[in-house]
Design a protein around this motif. Structure first.
Motif, PDB file in Angstrom:
ATOM      1  N   ALA A 151     -15.475   1.996 -13.519  1.00  0.00           N
ATOM      2  CA  ALA A 151     -15.702   3.105 -14.641  1.00  0.00           C
ATOM      3  C   ALA A 151     -14.980   4.358 -14.354  1.00  0.00           C
ATOM      4  CB  ALA A 151     -17.361   3.095 -15.075  1.00  0.00           C
ATOM      5  N   ALA A 152     -14.621   4.634 -12.990  1.00  0.00           N
ATOM      6  CA  ALA A 152     -14.121   6.088 -12.785  1.00  0.00           C
ATOM      7  C   ALA A 152     -12.592   6.046 -13.403  1.00  0.00           C
ATOM      8  CB  ALA A 152     -13.891   6.055 -11.390  1.00  0.00           C
ATOM      9  N   PRO A 153     -12.285   7.338 -13.810  1.00  0.00           N
ATOM     10  CA  PRO A 153     -10.891   7.487 -14.188  1.00  0.00           C
ATOM     11  C   PRO A 153      -9.855   6.867 -13.904  1.00  0.00           C
ATOM     12  CG  PRO A 153     -11.924   9.910 -13.253  1.00  0.00           C
ATOM     13  CD  PRO A 153     -12.993   8.669 -13.036  1.00  0.00           C
ATOM     14  N   ALA A 154      -8.858   6.524 -14.716  1.00  0.00           N
ATOM     15  CA  ALA A 154      -7.627   5.721 -14.299  1.00  0.00           C
ATOM     16  C   ALA A 154      -7.192   6.319 -13.090  1.00  0.00           C
ATOM     17  CB  ALA A 154      -6.986   5.376 -15.340  1.00  0.00           C
ATOM     18  N   PRO A 155      -6.202   5.677 -12.337  1.00  0.00           N
ATOM     19  CA  PRO A 155      -5.550   6.217 -11.347  1.00  0.00           C
ATOM     20  C   PRO A 155      -4.451   6.985 -11.756  1.00  0.00           C
ATOM     21  CG  PRO A 155      -5.325   3.737 -11.140  1.00  0.00           C
ATOM     22  CD  PRO A 155      -6.271   4.142 -12.233  1.00  0.00           C
ATOM     23  N   LEU A 156      -3.869   8.036 -11.078  1.00  0.00           N
ATOM     24  CA  LEU A 156      -3.018   8.938 -11.414  1.00  0.00           C
ATOM     25  C   LEU A 156      -1.782   7.990 -11.613  1.00  0.00           C
ATOM     26  CD1 LEU A 156      -3.519  11.742  -8.641  1.00  0.00           C
ATOM     27  CD2 LEU A 156      -3.707  12.001 -11.344  1.00  0.00           C
ATOM     28  N   PRO A 157      -0.712   8.525 -12.406  1.00  0.00           N
ATOM     29  CA  PRO A 157       0.381   7.653 -12.712  1.00  0.00           C
ATOM     30  C   PRO A 157       1.446   7.632 -11.300  1.00  0.00           C
ATOM     31  CG  PRO A 157       0.502   9.724 -13.870  1.00  0.00           C
ATOM     32  CD  PRO A 157      -0.779   9.730 -13.362  1.00  0.00           C
ATOM     33  N   PHE A 158       2.111   6.399 -11.220  1.00  0.00           N
ATOM     34  CA  PHE A 158       2.975   6.141 -10.303  1.00  0.00           C
ATOM     35  C   PHE A 158       4.224   7.209 -10.130  1.00  0.00           C
ATOM     36  CE2 PHE A 158       6.374   4.178  -7.913  1.00  0.00           C
ATOM     37  CZ  PHE A 158       5.857   4.079  -6.769  1.00  0.00           C
ATOM     38  N   ALA A 159       4.505   8.056  -9.149  1.00  0.00           N
ATOM     39  CA  ALA A 159       5.357   8.618  -8.955  1.00  0.00           C
ATOM     40  C   ALA A 159       6.432   8.287  -7.580  1.00  0.00           C
ATOM     41  CB  ALA A 159       5.203  10.203  -8.851  1.00  0.00           C
ATOM     42  N   PHE A 160       7.680   7.988  -7.940  1.00  0.00           N
ATOM     43  CA  PHE A 160       8.548   7.575  -6.897  1.00  0.00           C
ATOM     44  C   PHE A 160       8.727   8.547  -5.827  1.00  0.00           C
ATOM     45  CE2 PHE A 160      12.802   6.742  -5.121  1.00  0.00           C
ATOM     46  CZ  PHE A 160      12.364   5.356  -4.528  1.00  0.00           C
ATOM     47  N   ALA A 161       8.862   9.953  -6.123  1.00  0.00           N
ATOM     48  CA  ALA A 161       9.323  11.153  -5.275  1.00  0.00           C
ATOM     49  C   ALA A 161       8.118  11.109  -4.493  1.00  0.00           C
ATOM     50  CB  ALA A 161       9.490  12.476  -6.099  1.00  0.00           C
TER      51      ALA A 161
ATOM     52  N   LEU B 138       0.664  -1.258  -0.045  1.00  0.00           N
ATOM     53  CA  LEU B 138       0.004   0.051   0.040  1.00  0.00           C
ATOM     54  C   LEU B 138       0.922   1.346   0.155  1.00  0.00           C
ATOM     55  CD1 LEU B 138      -2.791  -1.059   2.439  1.00  0.00           C
ATOM     56  CD2 LEU B 138      -2.990  -0.887  -0.072  1.00  0.00           C
ATOM     57  N   LYS B 139       2.090   1.156   0.165  1.00  0.00           N
ATOM     58  CA  LYS B 139       3.024   2.164   0.136  1.00  0.00           C
ATOM     59  C   LYS B 139       3.022   2.824  -1.371  1.00  0.00           C
ATOM     60  CE  LYS B 139       6.065   0.632   3.617  1.00  0.00           C
ATOM     61  NZ  LYS B 139       7.006  -0.756   3.785  1.00  0.00           N
ATOM     62  N   ASP B 140       2.683   1.907  -2.390  1.00  0.00           N
ATOM     63  CA  ASP B 140       2.409   2.277  -3.696  1.00  0.00           C
ATOM     64  C   ASP B 140       1.492   3.336  -3.780  1.00  0.00           C
ATOM     65  OD1 ASP B 140       4.364   0.493  -4.305  1.00  0.00           O
ATOM     66  OD2 ASP B 140       3.068  -0.626  -5.730  1.00  0.00           O
ATOM     67  N   ALA B 141       0.191   3.317  -2.819  1.00  0.00           N
ATOM     68  CA  ALA B 141      -0.695   4.304  -3.028  1.00  0.00           C
ATOM     69  C   ALA B 141      -0.085   5.656  -2.750  1.00  0.00           C
ATOM     70  CB  ALA B 141      -1.725   3.961  -1.943  1.00  0.00           C
ATOM     71  N   LEU B 142       0.685   5.736  -1.968  1.00  0.00           N
ATOM     72  CA  LEU B 142       1.322   7.268  -1.636  1.00  0.00           C
ATOM     73  C   LEU B 142       1.950   7.640  -2.978  1.00  0.00           C
ATOM     74  CD1 LEU B 142       3.530   6.394   1.503  1.00  0.00           C
ATOM     75  CD2 LEU B 142       1.180   7.425   1.385  1.00  0.00           C
ATOM     76  N   GLY B 143       2.600   6.733  -3.895  1.00  0.00           N
ATOM     77  CA  GLY B 143       2.908   7.228  -5.156  1.00  0.00           C
ATOM     78  C   GLY B 143       2.104   7.479  -6.163  1.00  0.00           C
ATOM     79  N   HIS B 144       0.688   7.190  -5.990  1.00  0.00           N
ATOM     80  CA  HIS B 144      -0.373   7.215  -6.816  1.00  0.00           C
ATOM     81  C   HIS B 144      -1.246   8.592  -6.300  1.00  0.00           C
ATOM     82  CE1 HIS B 144      -0.340   4.059  -9.501  1.00  0.00           C
ATOM     83  NE2 HIS B 144       0.028   3.417  -8.680  1.00  0.00           N
TER      84      HIS B 144
END
Lengths: 265, 404
Positions: A170-180, A62-68
């Motif tokens: 059907a909601a818009p796609a997630p924001l792209p992942f950003a490492f920073a 779920l740390k990935d969610a921070l990147g999104h």
């Protein structure tokens, strides 16, 4: 505007490895865009805050969610087999959130999609399912949302806040992942409320895919008959017009389409 | 392996008629005495053709698929169809099995019928009756297998109020099971109900018998199995619809509680944009086949009809329409309400894709095409000429409407 997002420990649909649930990442995007729209600014965090909540033994993927695009994630530490409902209810009840967003159902647990409803009942919030777009409502303290219906239709609702809303794929796609963004995001761990689940009367075994029902013909029927059963549906007592003038044909078709209610004026 | 060799001369000699100067033979007796059963039966092609003749058609049609035995059975089947279907009455049900169909626009969906079929299974196991909750016409429900009907008068979209009414009904009547479809609205309602009552919900059951229900869990890696609980939602295509005699579907009297206003301030239905919706979700599909050559006119017609474009395999193979628009077994199987086929003859694989469509309209030059037979309105004409006439009729009608 304070928004809470419920995040669950999901599994990747193909590989089965631990991963965030896609619908919950879409919820992050909906929340960010709602706050940005309300503030009328570029900076997403100016007019409110977004907090993610996860109840489980480990924040893990779920740390990935921070990147999104999630700025802050609070992990409520409970056992792997514990019920997350009391922990989430306690954490959400302690702070006043205007909007709680959740996915449709977890992946890797019971997968029944009951938690948002039970949580809404515990917190005394109204719940609306399957949102695919969020916007500021016409009055203060309301939100207008679009609910995804089957066959691509939508239902536009105006909802009084505070409320709990589940998000539809059907909601818009997630924001792209950003490492920073992931490095910048805050991850906080708190003690959850231990709530061991009572043993149910459910028997578990390895999953076996069952054949879906298809149109059946008589047992032992020939291949032709089975094909016939698959292709022929109830015919509505066909009307046949042979060699009409094109204008007559057009008139007949339009009259028929209007009669069955497909063509609206 | 070899057969016994027949001595034809000797066989003939045994049938010689004695006492005549010239040798004479009784050939009729010889023919009757030949061991016919030893070899294969002699075929009677004319007799077979008579049996394969389909009665009641203007053109002479032979149905060779159902050979001799099948057509011999056909006669009693017709006698069964003539008998009026008997109404099944359950006067004193031991318990009730509640069903909450979605029924958009007051009409049962196939999924609703499957749920009623599953409820029928649970009710018949112990002499119970099926109670449908919602506003629907009676004869539709009777054929689907419903014994009792109770309306839930909720104005507009208010799932909270519906759940509250359902909760009252579940408390007030002797309901052993409550079944809902695992569709958008049904799933929402079932979970609200589970949260209200605090009961366990068996969500998305994939198989159901009177003894056990199963569902997938943990990302479809394990299967959960138990005796049917009170609240169950049923996945699509998991149970067969009721196929037997109709039930009575009589209304039930029940005092429903008063409702509180919910948090939803307004609800407005927004129909789908057919240009953006996928073919598998589309409600109205207009499809082009080999009989269409002018695709500019076809696209204009699709837009004027406010429909989703489709195509046959021939057209997609030729690159005239995108592959995503292909309808049929190797393309998309439609779930549309209406299918309008322009210049499509109807190969079996194409008809498979159209099988679930309720209404079919076909324009084709061939009177004997399968699509013409399948269609509710069939027009034997050149699609190429009908298309401009349709566009003109539509735009003309719009212009007339715009004037006043």
């Amino acid at each position: 505007m304070r928004i809470a997002i419920l995040l669950s420990a999901g599994r990747h649909a193909v590989s089965g490895r631990p991963a965030p649930v896609s619908v919950e990442l879409q919820a992050i995007r909906l929340a960010r865009e709602l706050i940005r729209q309300m503030a009328g600014e570029v900076d997403g965090n100016a007019a409110g805050d977004i907090t993610g909540f996860h109840a489980g033994p480990d924040a893990g993927p779920l740390k990935d969610a921070l990147g999104h695009g999630l700025p802050r994630l609070i992990q409520l530490s409970i056992g792997a087999q514990d019920d997350p409902l009391p922990s989430l209810a306690a954490a959400l009840g302690a702070e006043r959130f205007d909007l709680v967003l959740a996915g449709r159902s977890g992946q890797g647990g019971e997968d029944a999609g009951l938690l948002p409803y039970a949580l809404a009942r515990t917190l005394g919030l109204p719940i609306v399912a399957d949102a695919c777009a969020l916007a500021a409502g016409p009055q203060h303290g309301t939100v207008s949302l679009e609910q995804a219906l089957p066959r691509g239709a939508r239902r536009r609702l105006t909802l009084r806040l505070p409320a709990l809303v589940t998000v539809h794929p059907a909601a818009p796609a997630p924001l792209p992942f950003a490492f920073a963004a992931m490095r910048r995001g805050m991850l906080e761990t708190r003690e959850g409320v231990p709530a061991p689940r009572a043993a149910g009367e459910v028997e578990e075994r390895a999953y076996r895919a069952r054949p879906k029902l298809i149109a059946k013909s008589a047992a032992g029927a020939s291949a032709t008959e089975r094909l016939k059963a698959a292709t022929e549906a109830a015919s509505s007592g066909g009307r046949l017009i042979v060699d009409p003038a094109p204008e007559d044909a057009a008139r007949a078709i339009l009259a028929h389409l209007r009669q069955i209610g497909v063509l609206r004026d | 392996m070899s057969r016994l060799r027949r001595d034809l001369r000797m066989e003939r000699a045994t049938h010689r008629i004695e006492g005549t100067p010239r040798p004479r033979f009784d050939l009729a007796a010889m023919l009757a005495a030949t061991p016919a059963a030893a070899g294969r039966l002699r075929r009677d092609p004319r007799g077979e053709e008579r049996l394969a003749l389909v009665p009641g058609t203007l053109r002479r049609r032979l149905d060779r698929t159902q050979r001799v035995a099948a057509s011999a059975v056909a006669a009693p089947a017709a006698a069964v169809a003539e008998m009026a279907p008997k109404l099944v009455v359950i006067a004193e049900p031991a318990y009730l099995v509640a069903v909450v169909p979605d029924a958009p626009g007051g009409r049962l969906t196939p999924h609703d019928r499957q749920v009623i079929g599953a409820a029928r299974l649970l009710a018949d196991a112990g002499g119970g009756a099926v109670l449908a909750l919602g506003e629907m016409p009676g004869e539709d429900l009777a054929a689907a297998g419903v014994d009792r009907v109770l309306g839930l008068p909720v104005a507009g979209y208010d799932p909270e109020a519906r759940a509250a009414l359902l909760h009252a009904v579940l408390d007030g009547l002797d309901i052993r099971h409550a079944l809902l479809p695992e569709s958008a609205d049904g799933a929402d309602l079932a979970r609200r109900l589970a949260a209200l009552t605090g009961e366990t919900l068996f969500a998305g059951a994939e198989s159901l018998t009177a003894k056990a229900v199963t569902r997938a869990a943990q990302g479809r890696r394990i299967e959960q199995r138990r005796a049917p609980p009170r609240l169950i939602t049923l996945a699509a295509d998991a149970s067969a619809p009721h196929g037997g005699a109709p039930h009575e579907a009589i209304p039930v009297v029940f005092a429903l509680p008063a409702l509180m206003p919910g948090a939803i301030l307004s609800a407005e239905f927004v129909p789908a944009d057919p240009a953006r919706v996928g073919l598998d979700e589309a409600d109205f599909v207009v499809s082009a086949g080999n009989g269409v050559r002018d695709f500019t006119a076809f696209r204009a017609l699709v837009e004027a009809l406010n429909a989703t474009p489709g195509a046959s395999r021939m057209v997609c193979d030729a690159g005239l329409m995108p592959r995503a628009a292909q309808v049929g077994a190797s393309g998309t199987v439609l779930d549309a309400r209406c299918y309008f086929a322009l210049g499509i003859a109807g190969a079996p694989q194409h008809l498979q894709g159209v099988a679930r469509c309720e209404h079919v309209v076909a324009v084709n030059t061939d009177l004997h095409a399968a699509m013409i037979e399948r269609a509710g309105l069939a027009i034997v004409a050149d699609a190429q000429k009908v298309m401009p006439a349709l566009i003109e009729a539509l735009t003309g009608a719009l212009a007339v409407e715009a004037q006043p």
